[in-house]
Motif scaffolding. Sequence first.
Motif, PDB file in Angstrom:
ATOM      1  N   THR A 181      24.343  22.872  63.251  1.00  0.00           N
ATOM      2  CA  THR A 181      25.682  22.895  63.854  1.00  0.00           C
ATOM      3  C   THR A 181      25.634  23.523  65.240  1.00  0.00           C
ATOM      4  O   THR A 181      24.693  24.254  65.580  1.00  0.00           O
ATOM      5  CB  THR A 181      26.658  23.701  62.977  1.00  0.00           C
ATOM      6  OG1 THR A 181      26.196  25.062  62.876  1.00  0.00           O
ATOM      7  CG2 THR A 181      26.765  23.107  61.583  1.00  0.00           C
ATOM      8  N   ASP A 202      30.639  21.192  67.207  1.00  0.00           N
ATOM      9  CA  ASP A 202      30.242  19.957  66.532  1.00  0.00           C
ATOM     10  C   ASP A 202      29.494  20.364  65.263  1.00  0.00           C
ATOM     11  O   ASP A 202      28.424  20.978  65.339  1.00  0.00           O
ATOM     12  CB  ASP A 202      29.339  19.120  67.445  1.00  0.00           C
ATOM     13  CG  ASP A 202      28.996  17.756  66.868  1.00  0.00           C
ATOM     14  OD1 ASP A 202      28.981  17.622  65.634  1.00  0.00           O
ATOM     15  OD2 ASP A 202      28.736  16.827  67.651  1.00  0.00           O
ATOM     16  N   TYR A 204      27.741  18.720  63.325  1.00  0.00           N
ATOM     17  CA  TYR A 204      26.534  17.935  63.053  1.00  0.00           C
ATOM     18  C   TYR A 204      25.583  17.905  64.243  1.00  0.00           C
ATOM     19  O   TYR A 204      24.710  17.052  64.317  1.00  0.00           O
ATOM     20  CB  TYR A 204      26.908  16.509  62.645  1.00  0.00           C
ATOM     21  CG  TYR A 204      27.777  16.478  61.404  1.00  0.00           C
ATOM     22  CD1 TYR A 204      27.244  16.776  60.154  1.00  0.00           C
ATOM     23  CD2 TYR A 204      29.128  16.185  61.498  1.00  0.00           C
ATOM     24  CE1 TYR A 204      28.043  16.768  59.020  1.00  0.00           C
ATOM     25  CE2 TYR A 204      29.934  16.176  60.352  1.00  0.00           C
ATOM     26  CZ  TYR A 204      29.383  16.465  59.125  1.00  0.00           C
ATOM     27  OH  TYR A 204      30.173  16.464  58.005  1.00  0.00           O
ATOM     28  N   LEU A 205      25.730  18.830  65.164  1.00  0.00           N
ATOM     29  CA  LEU A 205      24.829  18.931  66.312  1.00  0.00           C
ATOM     30  C   LEU A 205      23.978  20.189  66.159  1.00  0.00           C
ATOM     31  O   LEU A 205      24.495  21.303  66.236  1.00  0.00           O
ATOM     32  CB  LEU A 205      25.639  18.989  67.617  1.00  0.00           C
ATOM     33  CG  LEU A 205      24.856  19.291  68.901  1.00  0.00           C
ATOM     34  CD1 LEU A 205      23.785  18.244  69.141  1.00  0.00           C
ATOM     35  CD2 LEU A 205      25.807  19.392  70.085  1.00  0.00           C
ATOM     36  N   LEU A 209      18.482  17.608  64.686  1.00  0.00           N
ATOM     37  CA  LEU A 209      18.512  16.359  65.448  1.00  0.00           C
ATOM     38  C   LEU A 209      17.310  16.272  66.389  1.00  0.00           C
ATOM     39  O   LEU A 209      16.752  15.198  66.611  1.00  0.00           O
ATOM     40  CB  LEU A 209      19.816  16.247  66.235  1.00  0.00           C
ATOM     41  CG  LEU A 209      21.097  16.128  65.411  1.00  0.00           C
ATOM     42  CD1 LEU A 209      22.292  15.961  66.327  1.00  0.00           C
ATOM     43  CD2 LEU A 209      21.018  14.968  64.429  1.00  0.00           C
ATOM     44  N   PHE A 295      20.836  16.142  73.558  1.00  0.00           N
ATOM     45  CA  PHE A 295      21.539  17.059  72.661  1.00  0.00           C
ATOM     46  C   PHE A 295      21.971  18.317  73.416  1.00  0.00           C
ATOM     47  O   PHE A 295      23.062  18.844  73.192  1.00  0.00           O
ATOM     48  CB  PHE A 295      20.644  17.410  71.475  1.00  0.00           C
ATOM     49  CG  PHE A 295      20.127  16.209  70.737  1.00  0.00           C
ATOM     50  CD1 PHE A 295      20.992  15.377  70.049  1.00  0.00           C
ATOM     51  CD2 PHE A 295      18.779  15.888  70.765  1.00  0.00           C
ATOM     52  CE1 PHE A 295      20.527  14.256  69.380  1.00  0.00           C
ATOM     53  CE2 PHE A 295      18.301  14.775  70.098  1.00  0.00           C
ATOM     54  CZ  PHE A 295      19.178  13.957  69.400  1.00  0.00           C
ATOM     55  N   ARG A 298      25.008  17.382  75.424  1.00  0.00           N
ATOM     56  CA  ARG A 298      26.224  17.334  74.607  1.00  0.00           C
ATOM     57  C   ARG A 298      26.762  18.744  74.352  1.00  0.00           C
ATOM     58  O   ARG A 298      27.969  18.990  74.421  1.00  0.00           O
ATOM     59  CB  ARG A 298      25.939  16.647  73.277  1.00  0.00           C
ATOM     60  CG  ARG A 298      27.200  16.326  72.472  1.00  0.00           C
ATOM     61  CD  ARG A 298      26.872  15.837  71.076  1.00  0.00           C
ATOM     62  NE  ARG A 298      25.949  14.709  71.066  1.00  0.00           N
ATOM     63  CZ  ARG A 298      25.404  14.215  69.966  1.00  0.00           C
ATOM     64  NH1 ARG A 298      25.677  14.752  68.783  1.00  0.00           N
ATOM     65  NH2 ARG A 298      24.580  13.188  70.033  1.00  0.00           N
ATOM     66  N   ALA A 299      25.860  19.681  74.070  1.00  0.00           N
ATOM     67  CA  ALA A 299      26.282  21.060  73.820  1.00  0.00           C
ATOM     68  C   ALA A 299      26.892  21.680  75.072  1.00  0.00           C
ATOM     69  O   ALA A 299      27.920  22.379  74.999  1.00  0.00           O
ATOM     70  CB  ALA A 299      25.089  21.899  73.341  1.00  0.00           C
ATOM     71  N   GLN A 651      24.376  11.170  77.541  1.00  0.00           N
ATOM     72  CA  GLN A 651      24.089  11.775  76.235  1.00  0.00           C
ATOM     73  C   GLN A 651      23.372  10.822  75.288  1.00  0.00           C
ATOM     74  O   GLN A 651      22.977  11.217  74.191  1.00  0.00           O
ATOM     75  CB  GLN A 651      25.397  12.249  75.593  1.00  0.00           C
ATOM     76  CG  GLN A 651      26.079  13.382  76.327  1.00  0.00           C
ATOM     77  CD  GLN A 651      27.416  13.756  75.693  1.00  0.00           C
ATOM     78  OE1 GLN A 651      27.802  13.226  74.660  1.00  0.00           O
ATOM     79  NE2 GLN A 651      28.123  14.675  76.317  1.00  0.00           N
ATOM     80  N   HIS A 656      21.421   7.451  69.686  1.00  0.00           N
ATOM     81  CA  HIS A 656      21.223   8.415  68.608  1.00  0.00           C
ATOM     82  C   HIS A 656      22.080   8.068  67.396  1.00  0.00           C
ATOM     83  O   HIS A 656      21.657   8.292  66.251  1.00  0.00           O
ATOM     84  CB  HIS A 656      21.531   9.827  69.104  1.00  0.00           C
ATOM     85  CG  HIS A 656      20.563  10.309  70.137  1.00  0.00           C
ATOM     86  ND1 HIS A 656      19.231  10.514  69.868  1.00  0.00           N
ATOM     87  CD2 HIS A 656      20.731  10.620  71.454  1.00  0.00           C
ATOM     88  CE1 HIS A 656      18.606  10.935  70.959  1.00  0.00           C
ATOM     89  NE2 HIS A 656      19.498  11.000  71.935  1.00  0.00           N
ATOM     90  N   GLU A 660      20.937   7.474  63.541  1.00  0.00           N
ATOM     91  CA  GLU A 660      21.574   8.232  62.461  1.00  0.00           C
ATOM     92  C   GLU A 660      22.077   7.288  61.372  1.00  0.00           C
ATOM     93  O   GLU A 660      21.948   7.565  60.175  1.00  0.00           O
ATOM     94  CB  GLU A 660      22.736   9.055  63.025  1.00  0.00           C
ATOM     95  CG  GLU A 660      23.235  10.148  62.109  1.00  0.00           C
ATOM     96  CD  GLU A 660      22.466  11.441  62.249  1.00  0.00           C
ATOM     97  OE1 GLU A 660      22.163  12.065  61.218  1.00  0.00           O
ATOM     98  OE2 GLU A 660      22.183  11.833  63.393  1.00  0.00           O
ATOM     99  N   ARG A 677      30.616  11.022  63.939  1.00  0.00           N
ATOM    100  CA  ARG A 677      30.222  10.647  65.295  1.00  0.00           C
ATOM    101  C   ARG A 677      30.933   9.364  65.748  1.00  0.00           C
ATOM    102  O   ARG A 677      31.350   9.259  66.902  1.00  0.00           O
ATOM    103  CB  ARG A 677      28.707  10.445  65.344  1.00  0.00           C
ATOM    104  CG  ARG A 677      28.143  10.379  66.730  1.00  0.00           C
ATOM    105  CD  ARG A 677      28.113  11.740  67.402  1.00  0.00           C
ATOM    106  NE  ARG A 677      27.260  12.668  66.709  1.00  0.00           N
ATOM    107  CZ  ARG A 677      27.500  13.979  66.630  1.00  0.00           C
ATOM    108  NH1 ARG A 677      28.572  14.496  67.205  1.00  0.00           N
ATOM    109  NH2 ARG A 677      26.681  14.780  66.004  1.00  0.00           N
TER     110      ARG A 677
END
Length: 830
Positions: A181, A202, A204-205, A209, A295, A298-299, A651, A656, A660, A677
């Motif tokens: 997370t 997020d 699921y981040l 990953l 990733f 995105r963060a 991103q 991705h 997934e 997502r």
Amino acid sequence: MRETIDFGIDLGTTRSVIAVAEDDGVRVIKNSDGWDCTPSAVWVPKEGVVHVGRRARARTLKDHEDIATEFKLGMGVSGTPRHFPRSGVSLTPEQLSAEVLKSLCQDAAHEYGRPPEAAVITVPASFTVNQTRATSSAAALAGLGEQCPLVQEPTAAAIAYGAQDAADSEHWMVFDLGGGTFDAAVVSKRDGELELIQHAGDPYLGGKLIDWAIVEGLLAPAVRQEHRLSDFVRGNPRWSANFANLKLEAEEAKIQLSRCDTFHIGVDLEDGRGGILPFDYTLRRGAVEDLALPFYTRAIGLCRRALAESSLRPDHIDRLLLVGGPTLAPGLRELLADPAAGLGIPVDHSQDPTTVVARGAALFAATMRLPRRPPKPGPGEFTVELHYEPRAVQTSGVPVSGKLVSSSTVDWTRYAVALSNPAGHPPFHGPRVPLTPDGTFCAEVDIDASAKSHFTLELTDASGTPQRLSPRTLTITPTPFLPPDAVLTGTLGFGMADGTFAPMIRKGTPLPARVTKTYRTTIPLRRTEQNAVIRIPLLEGERRQADRNTRVGMLEIRPQDVRIDLPSQSEVEVTFDIRATNREVVVTVDVPLVEAKFEAVVNRSELLPPDHGLLVDRFHDLESRLLTVRRRVESADCERARSMLRELTGQKALLHLRKEIDAAAVDVAAATASDRRIRDLQAVLDDIEEAMEIPGLRRELSAALGRCEELVERIEAGPAERRELQSLRHRSDTAGDDTDPTTVRRLAVRARDLEIDLLRRTDQWPYLVFHSLVDLRDAMTSRAQADSAIAEGMRAAAAQDRGALTRVNERLRRLLPPEYWEGNLIGGLQ
């Protein structure tokens, strides 16, 4: 005996930690292997035997099917048990998490002689209420109580950093990238109090990953090429054991590459026929950083969103607090230090990012009293239920209150209490405080500035004779800071019949919270129609479109639930009630007409793993929509939309997501993450399309303001209308290119409302209303009556008979269905 909880647990996706607060500070309790961190892995080799931690994780290479890892990501999702073939046992994510919690408590018991009576457990701030409640269920299964206190991970981290911080006033950003997370939180510290200002995240981040990106981007292609296995892909069940092994190797390599430039992987894989496939690969830090970059991007985008929603810039933030093992990566730290590509906020390296959350949870636990009930008083005895904070920033005037209980009827006004701390520096002796008629008291004490203060509570009767009282002692410890109040990190509400989201309790609301609002149903509910149902989907999220948010529950009203028929447009009162400690959410719908109440408790049973085939179809729809949006952006004059599309492209979100979804064929956690997502990406495309509306909305706003200016002069409007017009013009002129389209749309609506108010005072108003109603002719309940009234209205308009035209307008208005003139509608037949 402890008076406060003191134990804090970081229940992580890949690793978990337990810490304890003591008089001399806080420390991490090591497990039986001597490690600070316990792998969140469970091995069930046979019925009745459960191994947790290093031993379980090490069996991944040899006993893949009987090992469970990363089950935290399945918390709050129904129908996701993990089956262990050798034992025939199936365990839910909550049960697996409970095994990890038990193991951590056993480590504490080994050191202290008994397991903790209670513990504070951390949850990601980005967790939905379902996932949070599932964590409470796991705590209860582990023996830590039904009402186990929970604290959000970025809050716990800020507490740990804050305990070592001497500054009186600062702003911090928590960058919490864990195994599964991500949370970004803006925190302020002022006068010894921490406050969570804003959050974005997020669920699921996380580092997993990056691990899978290494496997699918580097290791699996190398295996396919070296051993000529064209079907060697993650979604193929035949190779699931090999991919589990490669995932484990990738995780270890990622950790080692934080300290070195290269890492050699050597592992024996199964060939699917009982043989061995030796595999060797040298992994380089640069290659991993390239794979991890999307990733990280995105963060960082979520951090910027949290800052923007706080009306802050990076230069307003004093320190960046790093949390989670993946933040040890040099490439990430370099990126974060870059003001252009990253954040440019000074990084605080003072804490171990892998254990800081558990230590913060322990410090938080030290501020919470153990949940003990006072003993039942015997004959001639008294008991007291005390209310006080075990830690205080101020040293004088600290409140202590309580309520006394006796086994017999007592005139409490004949009694008084006094608090004293003769060993204090200086000694404290409080005055006698008379009890109220119901046996309660309120007092204030002074505490030592640098040590615990141990107070004795004395109960005396009217003659001054001491009475037998239990408990009769309490302890208050000075602290340089107080933890922040719990706040809601995701807006809660429900879906309306028109597909929009009706917020009830907004993100950022202090907890506990209770809100009641009134709405109306859109369909009738007749007792003769047994299959009819009014469904009210309970949602969590920030999007106006209901299906872009996460469904966390469903409240249903059926014919058998009501004693009489429920007509359309029935009034209902909806109440959302959420607790602070365990985040339990109770939703109640009160229907006054039938004198009935319906209740739903948000829990894990409402979330189901999505079907893989449906995910594939939704992905194709998303791809098609993205192509359409991309073409529109290329031809539109909107830099904001272009910027948002560039960020989405950078991103590599669709790439991705495709991987997934491929993995979702064999991985329930991947399926749940894919569902979230897809909804997030659809919402981003919503935002891009809205941004492209801004130029048109601006033109509409400008035109409406121009018409208002003409009307103001023509009818000689008063000061109020002129001030409103001036305010709208100023806000329109100051709205920049990055203005939220919702803001521009709201200004346009207000300008239109002002125009209508001004038009009402002109001779043209009845004619304008008539033409608007004529446009709605097809929606009217009786076409014949509508046509008759419209013909009469035409004659009145030609004769310039305003009175007759006004009467026609009223007749036409009554022919419109209620939803055209009443808002706040919920429910539907599905």
